[in-house]
Design a protein around this motif. Structure first.
Motif, short mmCIF file in Angstrom:
data_model
loop_
_atom_site.label_atom_id
_atom_site.label_comp_id
_atom_site.label_asym_id
_atom_site.label_seq_id
_atom_site.Cartn_x
_atom_site.Cartn_y
_atom_site.Cartn_z
N ALA A 1 33.06 -20.60 9.12
CA ALA A 1 33.06 -20.01 10.46
C ALA A 1 31.65 -19.58 10.87
O ALA A 1 31.25 -19.73 12.03
CB ALA A 1 34.01 -18.81 10.49
N GLY B 1 33.59 -18.77 17.53
CA GLY B 1 33.11 -18.66 16.15
C GLY B 1 33.30 -17.28 15.56
O GLY B 1 33.70 -17.14 14.39
N ALA C 1 38.97 -15.03 8.99
CA ALA C 1 38.78 -15.87 7.80
C ALA C 1 39.40 -15.19 6.57
O ALA C 1 39.06 -14.05 6.25
CB ALA C 1 37.29 -16.11 7.56
N PHE D 1 36.89 -16.75 14.59
CA PHE D 1 37.17 -17.39 13.30
C PHE D 1 36.65 -16.53 12.14
O PHE D 1 37.30 -16.42 11.09
CB PHE D 1 36.53 -18.77 13.24
CG PHE D 1 37.23 -19.82 14.07
CD1 PHE D 1 38.52 -19.63 14.52
CD2 PHE D 1 36.58 -21.00 14.40
CE1 PHE D 1 39.17 -20.60 15.28
CE2 PHE D 1 37.21 -21.98 15.16
CZ PHE D 1 38.51 -21.78 15.60
N CYS D 2 35.46 -15.91 12.32
CA CYS D 2 34.91 -15.04 11.27
C CYS D 2 35.85 -13.86 11.01
O CYS D 2 36.09 -13.47 9.87
CB CYS D 2 33.54 -14.53 11.67
SG CYS D 2 32.22 -15.75 11.62
N THR E 1 29.65 -21.11 14.07
CA THR E 1 29.09 -20.23 15.09
C THR E 1 27.61 -20.50 15.31
O THR E 1 27.12 -20.51 16.45
CB THR E 1 29.29 -18.76 14.69
OG1 THR E 1 30.67 -18.53 14.38
CG2 THR E 1 28.87 -17.81 15.79
#
Length: 390
Positions: A97, A81, A88, A84-85, A101
Motif C-alpha cells: 500500500a 493509497g 492493511a 489501503f494503508c 501510494t
C-alpha cells in the motif's frame, strides 16, 4: 499566496504527512505487525522506491495530458493509497500500500512545481515553488506530530484514516482553484521531455538531491530511538521535537526560495557544508538533551533550504521540457530517502550505535558538496566559452 498555489500546498501537506509520519510510529507499527524496528524502517525505503519507479512511469504516461486533471488524479491516488494503508492486515500488504501510494508522489511534486513556477514572474519562480513545498514542511509541524500523537493514542491506523480526510480536501481544492489551462504540455510531447535528459547539469542536480536526502534519512529514519536512547527524551517529548523539526523545515523552505532567486548554487554549497558540520555536532553533543533538540531544529531548517534551489535548478536546466525532469528530480530525492534509510539501517545492523549514526549523514553531505562544486565549475566553464556567431 496565490490560490492555485494554496491548493497545491494543501495537497503537498497531505503527501508530506503520508511520507514522514511513519517515522514517528515505527515502534508502534513494528510491535503491532510483529517485525523489528529496522524492518519497519524499510517501509520508508519502500515508499521512497515507489516514488523512484513511479515518477518516470506516471510522467511519461501523462506527458500529453492537461496538467490540472493529472494533478487531481494524483491527489486522488493518495486518498486511495492511504485508505489501503489504514486497513492493511499485515506487514507486506502495508508495504504494498505504501508503494502504491508513492507512485503519485514524484509526478505530483514535479508537475506541481512546473505549474507553480508558471504562475509567477521568472525572478519569483523559486519562491513560488517554495510556497508549494510549504505544505510539505507544514506537514512536519502539524501533520507528523499530530499523526504521531493520534497513532500513539488510538493506534497507527487512525493516523492513516485522518490523512484520507485531508486528501479529500486537497482533491477538492485543486479541482476548484487551479486554472484549467495552466502550464499545458509542450508541443514536443514525450520526446521533447526525454531530450532534455541528455543535459549533464540536469543529472548533477539530481545527484545532489539524492545525496542530500540520503544524508537526512540515514539518521532521521531512526530519530525516535536516537532521541530516546541517546538524548534521554521521553516518547511524548519526541513528538514535540518532531514539531520543532517541522518548524525548522518551514523556515528553511522560505529562506531557500528567496536565496535561490538570488544566488542559487552558492546557497546549495554553503547549506550542505553546514549540514555536514551539524551532523558532527550531533555526534559529539547529542547526549545533551537541550543541545540535541536545538540541533534537530537547525537540521530541519538546513535540509529544506536546498529543496527549492535544486528543484528550480532542474526546471531551468530542462526548460525545453521540464515536466519529466522535475518529476525525476523528486525521484532523485527519494532515491536518497531510500538509500539513506537503508544505509542507516545497515550501519545499525553492523554495530554502529545510534550515537554515531550522524557521522554517516555527515559523509553523505560532504559527497553532495563535492558534486555541487563540480556543477558550479561546469557553469563557469560554459559561461567562459565563446558563443557561436549568428
Amino acid at each position: 499566496m496565490p490560490l492555485p498555489i494554496l491548493a497545491l500546498a494543501i495537497a503537498s501537506f497531505c503527501i508530506g504527512t503520508t511520507e514522514f509520519v511513519i517515522m514517528g510510529l515505527l515502534p508502534e507499527v513494528a510491535a503491532d505487525l510483529g517485525v523489528s524496528i529496522p524492518s519497519a524502517g524499510l517501509l520508508v525505503t519502500g515508499y521512497a522506491l515507489g516514488v523512484v519507479f513511479g515518477a518516470p512511469i506516471v510522467a511519461m504516461a501523462t506527458a500529453r495530458l492537461p496538467r490540472k486533471p493529472v494533478l487531481v488524479g494524483l491527489a486522488a491516488l493518495f486518498v486511495v493509497g492511504n485508505l489501503f494503508c489504514a486497513i492493511a492486515p499485515n506487514y507486506w500488504l502495508l508495504m504494498a500500500a505504501r508503494v502504491f501510494t508513492a507512485f503519485g508522489h514524484g509526478a505530483f511534486f514535479g508537475i506541481g512545481s512546473v505549474v507553480a513556477a508558471s504562475l509567477v514572474p521568472r525572478n519569483k519562480r523559486a519562491s513560488a515553488i517554495a510556497l508549494m513545498f510549504a505544505g510539505l514542511t507544514l506537514s512536519n509541524i502539524l501533520g507528523v506530530p499530530a499523526g504521531t500523537a493520534l497513532g500513539e493514542a488510538f493506534g497507527w491506523r487512525a493516523t492513516f484514516l485522518a490523512v484520507v480526510g485531508i486528501g479529500l480536501i486537497s482533491v477538492a481544492a485543486i479541482a476548484w482553484l487551479v486554472p484549467s489551462d495552466v502550464a499545458e504540455p509542450s508541443g514536443g510531447g514525450l520526446m521533447g521531455e526525454l531530450r532534455v535528459l541528455g543535459k549533464l547539469q540536469v543529472w548533477l542536480a539530481m545527484l545532489i538531491a539524492s545525496l542530500a536526502s540520503a544524508s537526512l534519512f540515514a539518521v532521521f529514519t531512526y530519530i525516535k530511538p536516537y532521541l530516546t536512547d541517546v538524548s534521554g527524551l521521553s516518547t511524548a517529548t519526541v513528538t514535540w521535537v518532531l514539531l520543532l523539526f517541522g518548524a525548522g523545515m518551514t523556515i528553511g523552505n522560505i529562506i531557500g526560495g528567496r536565496l535561490a532567486d538570488w544566488k542559487l548554487m552558492p546557497t546549495v554549497i554553503a547549506t550542505l557544508l553546514a549540514m555536514a558540520l551539524l551532523f558532527v555536532a550531533f555526534t559529539e553533543l547529542g547526549a545533551i538533551a537541550s543541545v540535541a533538540v536545538a540541533i534537530v531544529f537547525l537540521w530541519g531548517m538546513l535540509i529544506f533550504i536546498v529543496v527549492p534551489p535544486l528543484q528550480i535548478r532542474v526546471v531551468e536546466a530542462a526548460a525545453e521540457g521540464p515536466n519529466l525532469a522535475a518529476t525525476l528530480n523528486q525521484g532523485a530525492f527519494n532515491v536518497g530517502n531510500a538509500g539513506g534509510a537503508w544505509i542507516g539501517g545497515l550501519a545499525i545492523s553492523l554495530g554502529v550505535s545510534y550515537a554515531n549514526l550522524p557521522l554517516v549523514g555527515a559523509a553523505l553531505a560532504l559527497l553532495a558538496v563535492a558534486v555541487a562544486v563540480l556543477s558550479q565549475a561546469l557553469d563557469r566553464r560554459t559561461a567562459m566559452q565563446p558563443q557561436p556567431a549568428e
